[in-house]
Design an enzyme around this catalytic site. Structure first.
Site, PDB file in Angstrom:
ATOM      1  N   TYR A   1     -47.226 -42.605  45.449  1.00  0.00           N
ATOM      2  CA  TYR A   1     -48.227 -41.538  45.295  1.00  0.00           C
ATOM      3  C   TYR A   1     -48.178 -40.600  46.490  1.00  0.00           C
ATOM      4  O   TYR A   1     -48.043 -41.048  47.627  1.00  0.00           O
ATOM      5  CB  TYR A   1     -49.631 -42.141  45.190  1.00  0.00           C
TER       6      TYR A   1
ATOM      7  N   GLU B   1     -50.372 -37.468  46.647  1.00  0.00           N
ATOM      8  CA  GLU B   1     -51.309 -36.371  46.404  1.00  0.00           C
ATOM      9  C   GLU B   1     -51.436 -35.483  47.635  1.00  0.00           C
ATOM     10  O   GLU B   1     -51.475 -35.977  48.766  1.00  0.00           O
ATOM     11  CB  GLU B   1     -52.715 -36.900  46.068  1.00  0.00           C
TER      12      GLU B   1
ATOM     13  N   ASP C   1     -43.520 -15.631  32.298  1.00  0.00           N
ATOM     14  CA  ASP C   1     -43.116 -17.013  32.022  1.00  0.00           C
ATOM     15  C   ASP C   1     -41.627 -16.952  31.705  1.00  0.00           C
ATOM     16  O   ASP C   1     -41.226 -16.532  30.616  1.00  0.00           O
ATOM     17  CB  ASP C   1     -43.931 -17.536  30.827  1.00  0.00           C
TER      18      ASP C   1
ATOM     19  N   THR D   1     -40.123 -23.455  33.630  1.00  0.00           N
ATOM     20  CA  THR D   1     -39.703 -24.851  33.609  1.00  0.00           C
ATOM     21  C   THR D   1     -38.398 -24.919  34.391  1.00  0.00           C
ATOM     22  O   THR D   1     -37.755 -23.899  34.651  1.00  0.00           O
ATOM     23  CB  THR D   1     -39.466 -25.351  32.167  1.00  0.00           C
TER      24      THR D   1
ATOM     25  N   LYS E   1     -34.342 -25.951  31.599  1.00  0.00           N
ATOM     26  CA  LYS E   1     -33.664 -25.247  30.498  1.00  0.00           C
ATOM     27  C   LYS E   1     -32.376 -24.619  31.051  1.00  0.00           C
ATOM     28  O   LYS E   1     -31.486 -25.368  31.440  1.00  0.00           O
ATOM     29  CB  LYS E   1     -34.618 -24.218  29.878  1.00  0.00           C
TER      30      LYS E   1
ATOM     31  N   ARG F   1     -36.712 -32.377  34.968  1.00  0.00           N
ATOM     32  CA  ARG F   1     -37.698 -31.935  33.980  1.00  0.00           C
ATOM     33  C   ARG F   1     -39.023 -31.616  34.671  1.00  0.00           C
ATOM     34  O   ARG F   1     -39.553 -32.414  35.425  1.00  0.00           O
ATOM     35  CB  ARG F   1     -37.897 -33.048  32.955  1.00  0.00           C
TER      36      ARG F   1
HETATM   37  N1  DSN Z   1     -40.375 -26.298  23.612  1.00  0.00           N
HETATM   38  C1  DSN Z   1     -39.826 -25.218  24.385  1.00  0.00           C
HETATM   39  C2  DSN Z   1     -38.757 -24.496  23.649  1.00  0.00           C
HETATM   40  O1  DSN Z   1     -38.040 -25.124  22.896  1.00  0.00           O
HETATM   41  O2  DSN Z   1     -38.609 -23.293  23.818  1.00  0.00           O
HETATM   42  C3  DSN Z   1     -40.850 -24.284  24.872  1.00  0.00           C
HETATM   43  O3  DSN Z   1     -41.824 -24.957  25.553  1.00  0.00           O
END
Ligand code: DSN
Length: 412
Positions: free
Chosen positions: A51, A53, A197, A223, A226, A232
């Protein structure tokens, strides 16, 4: 995976099967990718045991020296990659990153203007059944019916009328460049803050094949798994003046202990993203997407906005007499994995859809190039044109498997 297989053969078998699936299929879900062995190792590392925090130098538990080092490293690398003034690397997911920005910037009931989900936006950009649509008043912009691209004049008109406190740009299924400068102008005209975003295009931004929103925006979320091909999770970037508000919104506002193994994986991935090889990878994602799009268009498949500038394309499959759900299912039977996706002005619900979304990040990570794109386009066309032909799909699946064998995902 040896320890898992020895101790828990049931889970071990599932993981082996998943490895086979990822190796033997063409993963073309635009938001998925293959992380490097180093990122994979970091995600399963011993930092999961602790942990931590708080933030570097300000933790609530003892024993955080190594955690401070790895989190500070992730922060400094992310700042450098994107040119951001402040970065928080703790968000567990893109949804939580967006939630933290809203918590930091808005009060419940404040107004958000964002892209419609059925025209490319995201759940957390104001969907009624999502926290964003429940806590805030949301209005939406979409794409022009004619060009299927964002109509910035229309966005301006809606913004002037709706007077949002926050404008959200960025999308989950939009195949074209987003003009962040224009969004800034619109935000300034109506006195709104601006958030981008960039979950889908973060890697492209780092690789220099999509404009960087950081200098135009108050907040940028992404994120990390991707096109960025990292551990992740997510990060939030913001201007210095919002740094405290963002950090407080993440912890203690919405999260407790950070996932430090994921933060280690983010640090490793950001290190990888600094290399010239990563820039080349991003160029190749876009080049592959263009070639695939041209080949699909050439075979008579209707693509939204007639093509792509980035890593994805959205295809209208209604002309084949099937819906997106069926198209995705039969393509999977042929070893080509995509997702059903609503297309602009779709008459079908999200559970069926008239379209599919196709992306090149994961197959480009395997080293596939122009020749493979042409081949894949021809398979997609043949499967969609003959949805009743199961034998054809079995045959193509064999070809896909052969192709995939030439591009191993984790060879060492
Ligand atoms: N689930 C993601 C996507 O496939 O674009 C977006 O959060």
């Amino acid at each position: 995976m040896d320890a898992i297989s020895r101790q828990d053969p049931i889970v071990g078998k599932i993981l082996k099967n998943e490895m086979k699936r990822q190796q033997e299929n063409l993963i073309m879900i635009a938001s998925e990718n293959y992380v490097s062995p180093a990122v994979l190792e970091a995600q399963g590392c011993i930092m999961t045991n602790k942990y931590a925090e708080g933030y570097p130098g300000k933790r609530f538990y003892q024993g955080c020296g190594n955690y401070d080092k790895v989190e500070s490293l992730a922060i400094s690398r992310a700042k450098k990659l994107f040119g951001a003034e402040h970065v928080n690397v703790q968000p567990h997911s893109g949804s939580q990153a967006n939630m933290c920005v809203y918590f930091a910037a808005l009060k419940p009931g404040d107004r958000i203007l964002s892209m419609r989900l059925d025209q490319g936006g995201h759940l957390t950009h104001g969907l009624k059944s999502n926290f964003s649509g429940r806590a805030y008043r949301c209005a939406f912009y979409g794409v022009s019916k004619k060009t299927e691209t964002i109509d910035y004049d229309e966005v301006m008109r809606i913004a002037k009328k709706f007077r949002p406190k926050l404008i959200v740009c960025g999308a989950s299924s939009y195949p074209r460049i987003i003009d962040f400068r224009r969004f800034r102008r619109i935000a300034d005209k109506c006195g709104a803050m601006l958030m981008a975003d960039i979950a889908h295009i973060a890697g492209l931004v780092v690789g220099g094949v999509h404009p960087n929103p950081v200098s135009y925006c108050d907040f940028v979320t992404t994120t990390t798994h991707k096109t960025l091909r990292g551990g992740r999770g997510a990060i939030i970037m913001c201007r210095k003046k919002y740094a405290d508000a963002i950090d407080r919104a993440v912890f203690p506002g919405t999260q407790g202990g950070p996932l430090m193994h994921e933060i280690a994986a983010k640090a490793v991935a950001f290190g990888e993203a600094m290399s010239p090889k990563f820039r080349l990878y991003q160029k190749n994602i876009v080049r592959n997407a263009r070639i695939l799009a041209i080949a699909l268009l050439g075979s008579g498949i209707r693509l939204i906005s007639r093509g792509t500038d980035n890593h994805l394309m959205a295809a209208d499959v209604s002309g084949f007499g099937i819906d997106g759900k069926k198209a995705a299912a039969i393509l999977e039977e042929a070893g080509i994995v995509v997702n059903k996706n609503q297309i602009p002005f779709d008459r079908l619900p999200p559970t069926r859809t008239s379209g599919i979304r196709i992306g090149t990040p994961a197959i480009t990570s395997r080293g596939m190039g122009p020749k493979e794109m042409i081949l894949i386009a021809s398979w997609i066309k043949r499967v969609l044109m003959r949805p009743g032909n199961k034998n054809l799909r079995v045959m193509i699946k064999k070809e896909v498997k052969k192709l995939c064998a030439r591009f191993p995902i984790y060879s060492k």
